[in-house]
Enzyme design. Structure first.
Site, PDB file in Angstrom:
ATOM      1  CG  ASP A 112       6.490  -5.140   1.220  1.00 58.40           C
ATOM      2  OD1 ASP A 112       5.980  -5.548   2.299  1.00 58.40           O
ATOM      3  OD2 ASP A 112       6.577  -3.946   0.933  1.00 58.40           O
ATOM      4  CD  GLU A 144      10.516   9.653  -3.786  1.00 59.85           C
ATOM      5  OE1 GLU A 144       9.980  10.022  -4.834  1.00 59.85           O
ATOM      6  OE2 GLU A 144      10.102   9.950  -2.657  1.00 59.85           O
ATOM      7  N   GLY A 165       0.330  18.419   2.934  1.00 57.39           N
ATOM      8  CA  GLY A 165       0.244  17.164   3.673  1.00 57.39           C
ATOM      9  C   GLY A 165       0.916  16.062   2.902  1.00 57.39           C
ATOM     10  CB  CYS A 179       7.100  13.753   0.938  1.00 60.72           C
ATOM     11  SG  CYS A 179       7.348  12.166   0.123  1.00 60.72           S
ATOM     12  CE  LYS A 218       0.136  14.541  -5.046  1.00 59.06           C
ATOM     13  NZ  LYS A 218       1.330  15.110  -5.690  1.00 59.06           N
ATOM     14  NE  ARG A 233       1.427   7.211   3.335  1.00 62.63           N
ATOM     15  CZ  ARG A 233       2.528   6.778   2.709  1.00 62.63           C
ATOM     16  NH1 ARG A 233       3.490   6.214   3.404  1.00 62.63           N
ATOM     17  NH2 ARG A 233       2.634   6.913   1.406  1.00 62.63           N
TER      18      ARG A 233
END
Length: 436
Positions: free
Chosen positions: A20, A143, A254, A257, A318, A325
């Site tokens: 990263d 994924e 939300g 994805c 959730k 996000r």
């Protein structure tokens, strides 16, 4: 996606190096600390970090040296104007990777990011252009990990989809997942064309988003007709053609994805002169639902207080994650603060408080971050449940009632007992249960 996948592959016995650019993330991981909340991830990281199966670096050349498989797992956020997938991070990673691949070693480059159809072709061309002599194949490896359940889903997949155009690449990926397939003999490893694989991820997420929007519209119907959405969902779900999953009513979908993937495939469809009318209706309907939920909360105190205080339970999109996000909870909260300039809010989430702070910076003077669900109720005119954390169902309403200025509950997740709330003098409105 990246960290749970890397830790999962390490647990399967592979040697994994995670790369990263964010120095602070790598430093934290090198100290054996997770950089996001996922159930079970911390202990699994500690185990494999101590055993040496997983390492972390900011150096691409160091990280991919000798690798048989290189997984690209960077973000593909929506473009702020067109809402298409922003591919800059994927192509930057592919360009940098090209210079790090050794010509005498065969490498499979796996796109695990959710990418537009044809991205595999573009990545293949990009690597070949920047390193013409390298021996490699590009595969699509979508994924299907749910946030909050990523570790569980990695080890208990419904299917593994491999989009590869060569037998050699397919066999490398099959070998990589062999330990997982041995543990899950019922799991299907589906080998398809690369472009089919890229489409599968978008099609799956769009269908699930549509299913969520459908049950939310049925919940509105139930509220008007006196039906119970849970009885309706149960009756629907027993039909094997429909299934029980994703029939839980709420404030809208939300996360990182569903919103971006539905918008991205809608953009791709319009670019190809295809009318995905159901997907378009799902996007528009979900956006409207966010505003409708904010209206529900605002209207109960419209004639009571000029400067109302709203108690908000839940900020993550959730339960089981700290991800805010495109969170319906955050969107509803921001809508309330925007539409009611003299209002204030008291908020609590078991895991997402830190992430919420950065998003709510423009409103910080009007936001109080509380230490518990009960503390949120102090001085509130209405209590709104926006995320389905199990502990919210345990809130002691008898204690909460005298702490509030007015006793109103808007339960967008149906976490609280309507009858108990009514017995204590609250007004209560849930989702798909009719007005009380």
């Amino acid at each position: 996606m990246g960290l749970p996948t890397g830790v999962g592959l390490a647990e399967l016995g592979h040697e994994v190096v995670c790369i990263d650019r964010e120095v602070y993330k790598i430093e934290k991981l090198q100290a054996g600390q997770v950089t996001l909340y996922e159930d079970g991830l911390d202990s699994l990281l500690q185990k494999n970090f101590k055993s040496g199966h997983i390492k972390f670096t900011t150096s691409m050349s160091e990280g991919v040296k000798g690798a048989q498989v290189v997984v690209i797992a960077v973000g593909t956020p929506p473009h702020p104007v067109t809402h298409e997938a922003d591919m800059r991070y994927v192509y930057e990673a592919a360009t940098e990777l090209a210079s790090c691949l050794h010509n005498n070693e065969y490498t499979v480059v796996a796109n695990k990011s959710t990418v537009p159809v044809g991205t595999g072709d573009n990545v293949e061309s990009l690597i070949a252009k920047n390193n013409p002599d390298v021996n490699f194949d590009v595969v699509s490896l979508p994924e299907f990990l749910r946030e909050g359940y990523a570790v569980h889903d990695f080890f208990h997949p419904d299917r593994i989809v491999v989009g590869a155009n060569t037998d050699r690449a397919r066999e490398v990926i099959r070998e990589m997942y062999k330990p997982l397939l041995t543990l899950n003999p019922q799991c299907t490893l589906l080998c398809v064309k690369r472009r089919s694989s890229e489409t599968i991820k978008y099609a799956a997420n769009s269908f699930l988003a549509t299913k969520i929007h459908f049950i939310n519209e049925m919940a509105d119907f139930c509220e008007c007709t006196g039906a119970d959405i849970y009885e309706v969902a149960q009756g629907m779900g027993l039909d094997k053609r429909i299934g029980k999953s994703f029939l839980q009513p709420g404030p809208g979908f939300g996360g990182s994805c569903f919103p971006k993937d539905t918008m991205a495939i809608d953009f791709m469809a319009r670019q190809n002169n295809v009318n995905l009318s159901i997907v378009r209706a799902t996007i528009d309907g979900n956006n409207k639902r966010i505003k409708d939920m904010a209206t529900r909360i605002l209207e109960v105190v419209e004639h009571e207080e000029a400067e109302p205080c709203f108690g908000i339970l839940g900020l993550a999109f959730k339960n089981g994650t700290d991800d805010c996000r495109v969170s319906p909870a955050m969107q509803i909260l921001q809508e309330i603060l925007h539409r009611k300039p003299k209002s204030s809010v008291r908020v609590f989430d078991p895991e997402a408080m830190e992430n919420a702070r950065s998003i709510l910076q423009p409103y910080m003077a009007r936001v109080t971050f509380c230490d518990s669900a009960l503390e949120v109720c102090t001085g509130a005119d209405v209590l709104a449940v926006l995320t389905e954390w199990p502990e919210f169902s345990e809130l002691d309403l008898a204690q909460a009632a005298p702490m509030m200025r007015h006793q109103h509950i808007i339960d967008c997740r149906n976490m609280l007992s309507p009858q108990k709330a009514l017995n204590l003098g609250f007004t209560y409105r849930g989702i798909g249960l009719g007005r009380s």
